[in-house]
Every structure is written in C-alpha cells, then in structure tokens.
Design a protein around this motif. Structure first.
Motif, mmCIF file in Angstrom:
data_model
loop_
_atom_site.group_PDB
_atom_site.id
_atom_site.type_symbol
_atom_site.label_atom_id
_atom_site.label_comp_id
_atom_site.label_asym_id
_atom_site.label_seq_id
_atom_site.Cartn_x
_atom_site.Cartn_y
_atom_site.Cartn_z
ATOM 1 N N ALA A 8 -8.169 7.178 6.698
ATOM 2 C CA ALA A 8 -7.407 8.047 7.589
ATOM 3 C C ALA A 8 -5.920 8.041 7.301
ATOM 4 O O ALA A 8 -5.184 8.828 7.899
ATOM 5 C CB ALA A 8 -7.646 7.623 9.042
ATOM 6 N N GLN A 9 -5.454 7.169 6.406
ATOM 7 C CA GLN A 9 -4.019 7.170 6.102
ATOM 8 C C GLN A 9 -3.642 8.342 5.192
ATOM 9 O O GLN A 9 -2.466 8.597 4.960
ATOM 10 C CB GLN A 9 -3.615 5.851 5.449
ATOM 11 N N ALA A 50 3.020 10.666 4.341
ATOM 12 C CA ALA A 50 3.643 9.476 4.932
ATOM 13 C C ALA A 50 3.559 9.517 6.455
ATOM 14 O O ALA A 50 3.417 8.474 7.110
ATOM 15 C CB ALA A 50 5.098 9.373 4.486
ATOM 16 N N LEU A 51 3.641 10.714 7.034
ATOM 17 C CA LEU A 51 3.501 10.841 8.491
ATOM 18 C C LEU A 51 2.104 10.409 8.920
ATOM 19 O O LEU A 51 1.941 9.664 9.908
ATOM 20 C CB LEU A 51 3.768 12.289 8.905
ATOM 21 N N CYS A 52 1.101 10.853 8.194
ATOM 22 C CA CYS A 52 -0.287 10.453 8.479
ATOM 23 C C CYS A 52 -0.445 8.941 8.313
ATOM 24 O O CYS A 52 -1.063 8.266 9.142
ATOM 25 C CB CYS A 52 -1.224 11.200 7.530
ATOM 26 N N PHE A 53 0.155 8.417 7.260
ATOM 27 C CA PHE A 53 0.109 6.976 6.970
ATOM 28 C C PHE A 53 0.756 6.180 8.117
ATOM 29 O O PHE A 53 0.201 5.192 8.604
ATOM 30 C CB PHE A 53 0.858 6.725 5.657
ATOM 31 N N GLY A 54 1.931 6.617 8.555
ATOM 32 C CA GLY A 54 2.652 5.884 9.594
ATOM 33 C C GLY A 54 1.910 5.859 10.914
ATOM 34 O O GLY A 54 1.876 4.819 11.599
ATOM 35 N N VAL A 55 1.289 6.975 11.280
ATOM 36 C CA VAL A 55 0.551 7.041 12.552
ATOM 37 C C VAL A 55 -0.617 6.068 12.547
ATOM 38 O O VAL A 55 -0.816 5.284 13.485
ATOM 39 C CB VAL A 55 0.061 8.485 12.808
ATOM 40 N N ILE A 56 -1.426 6.099 11.477
ATOM 41 C CA ILE A 56 -2.614 5.246 11.428
ATOM 42 C C ILE A 56 -2.247 3.769 11.363
ATOM 43 O O ILE A 56 -2.837 2.928 12.048
ATOM 44 C CB ILE A 56 -3.492 5.651 10.221
ATOM 45 N N ALA A 76 9.478 9.739 7.529
ATOM 46 C CA ALA A 76 8.734 10.989 7.334
ATOM 47 C C ALA A 76 9.204 12.068 8.306
ATOM 48 O O ALA A 76 9.430 13.220 7.916
ATOM 49 C CB ALA A 76 7.237 10.716 7.512
ATOM 50 N N LEU A 77 9.367 11.675 9.584
ATOM 51 C CA LEU A 77 9.789 12.663 10.586
ATOM 52 C C LEU A 77 11.187 13.184 10.284
ATOM 53 O O LEU A 77 11.496 14.356 10.512
ATOM 54 C CB LEU A 77 9.740 12.028 11.980
ATOM 55 N N VAL A 80 0.844 -1.202 0.000
ATOM 56 C CA VAL A 80 0.000 0.000 0.000
ATOM 57 C C VAL A 80 0.880 1.253 0.000
ATOM 58 O O VAL A 80 0.623 2.217 -0.727
ATOM 59 C CB VAL A 80 -0.931 0.002 1.228
ATOM 60 N N PHE A 81 1.933 1.208 0.821
ATOM 61 C CA PHE A 81 2.828 2.363 0.884
ATOM 62 C C PHE A 81 3.568 2.559 -0.440
ATOM 63 O O PHE A 81 3.812 3.698 -0.853
ATOM 64 C CB PHE A 81 3.828 2.174 2.029
ATOM 65 N N ALA A 82 3.913 1.462 -1.089
ATOM 66 C CA ALA A 82 4.574 1.579 -2.387
ATOM 67 C C ALA A 82 3.656 2.294 -3.377
ATOM 68 O O ALA A 82 4.116 3.126 -4.178
ATOM 69 C CB ALA A 82 4.945 0.188 -2.902
#
Length: 260
Positions: A187-188, A59-65, A128-129, A36-38
C-alpha cells in the motif's frame, strides 16, 4: 478510556527510566523506513515516474501508510504480542478483572520507540504535500486525516485477528506479519501498479486501497465524478475493524487456559 490512558502513562514512565536506551532505539527506528524511502527516491531518480505517478505523489502514499503503521505499532502493540500473555497465563488474570479485555490487552504493551518511524513518515508526508499543487479544501484536509486514521484501524484489525488465532494455536502465526508488513509494503505505492487481483484483494478484503490509493485520487483531482465517494472511502476501515472485534469476542468466549 480513563484506564487506557492510565496504562499509557504508566508504561511511558517505565520506558523513560532508561532514557539513553529509549532514545537510541527511537533513533534506530527512524532509519528503518528511511532505507525503504531511499530506495523509492533512487528508483524515481533513475526512471522518473512509475506508471504515470510522480515521485511526490508516491511519497504522499508512502507517508500516509507508514504514519498509520507506526502509530498502530505504538498504540496497538498489545495485540501484536498477545501470544506471550496466553503462553504465560497472564490472560487468565485479565479475564477476572471487571474491565474490557480489549482495553486491557491494548494497555499491556506500548512501543513508544516507534515515534522514530512516525517522525520519518511525517517528514516524508510534509515534503510531499509541500511539493504537490493540491488545492486544499476542508474536505481534502478531512480526507487526509481519515486516510491516516483509517490505516491505523486496518492495522489494528489485523493485529486483533492475529491475536485471536492465539486462542487456538497458542503461538501467533506469521500470517499476521504477511498482512501487516506485506500490506504496508504493497500500500505504500499506488495500487494500480499491481496486478488486478492484488488490487482487488487490497481493496475489498484488506481495504488498504480505501485508505491510501483511492482517496489519493481525490486529493490529486484524478477522480472522474463522485469525488465525495472517494473522499469518504477511508471510513471503510471501520467496516473492516468491526468484524475483527466480533471475532475477538468469539475467541474470548471459547478461550481455554493453557494452565500456565
């Protein structure tokens, strides 16, 4: 909590009895959200930005969720497979024990192989961070931690609601997957890319926006005043979880055994 950690220890040792299977499953779990991330990466490679959001901000939003989802799947899995306890009659046995049904159902199942997803999410979040020029303050660090914790509480609340339906339907309904998997997929990304009705639903009904999109605005200095309010919005997840627990207690009081 002593009982919960006891369950945790027992089930971890039982799953580690088959270590090759455990590590293969964990390795496989790493690549599920990776695909999905790819897709996210290649989309930004093609279009550059998404309605004003850069790749690393998304990517930050993606990583948190995804981190919140992997942790909830690991530690709240008991509610996700609760229908099997009802059908087999195992839940009757839990009711006669002098312990909370919530703790016992939580401790009935842990999916430690979800650590594969967690590692992948942590890598994306760290990447991302590293690439975002965020001026970190203690409040922003606390906000980031609350974003992940709030996401876990929301996913846990949905699992509990779906499990409560089993008291009347015996089998779990797919509506739970609609809210967990569907909510995670929505939400990602920053919620403002969707239609206004979708944004309102995932902010005021299922408050994923309160643990991802809105605090993200605070982290990235995109808020206009009231920054503290945006920082504390992940606490809304508690307001979502408490009614879910009340519904669970209502379901337990009206439970009728299947007679299995």
């Amino acid at each position: 909590m002593h009982l919960y950690f006891k369950y945790l220890s027992i089930l971890f040792r039982s799953q580690m009895q088959y270590r090759t299977s455990f590590w293969l499953l964990t390795f496989g779990q790493f690549f599920i959200p990776f695909s999905v991330f790819a897709g996210l990466y290649f989309m930004f490679s093609r279009f550059g930005e998404l309605q004003g959001w850069s790749f690393f901000e998304t990517a930050l939003c993606f990583g948190v969720i995804h981190m919140a989802f992997s942790l909830s799947e690991c530690f709240v899995r008991g509610f996700d497979v609760f229908s099997s306890l009802v059908v087999s009659g195992e839940f009757d046995r839990l009711l006669v024990r002098p312990r909370s049904t919530i703790v016992q159902v939580l401790g009935s199942k842990f999916e430690f192989t979800r650590f594969g997803r967690l590692v992948q999410s942590a890598v994306v979040l760290g990447w991302a961070l590293w690439n975002l020029p965020i001026a970190w303050t203690p409040l922003k660090v606390l906000t980031l931690l609350m974003m992940v914790a709030g996401g876990i509480l929301i996913f846990a609340g949905i699992f509990i609601l779906n499990a409560t339906l089993c008291f009347w339907t015996v089998q779990g309904l797919e509506v739970g997957n609609l809210l967990t998997d569907g909510g995670r997929e929505m939400a990602q990304y920053p919620l403002n890319i969707y239609h206004k009705r979708v944004t309102l639903f995932f902010t005021f009904i299922i408050p994923f926006g309160c643990v991802s999109y809105l605090p993200l605005l605070f982290l990235l200095n995109r808020t206009q005043g009231q920054g503290l309010l945006y920082a504390l919005l992940p606490l809304a997840a508690i307001l979502f979880l408490l009614p879910c627990l009340a519904v669970w207690q209502f379901g337990v009081r009206h439970y009728r055994s299947t007679g299995s």
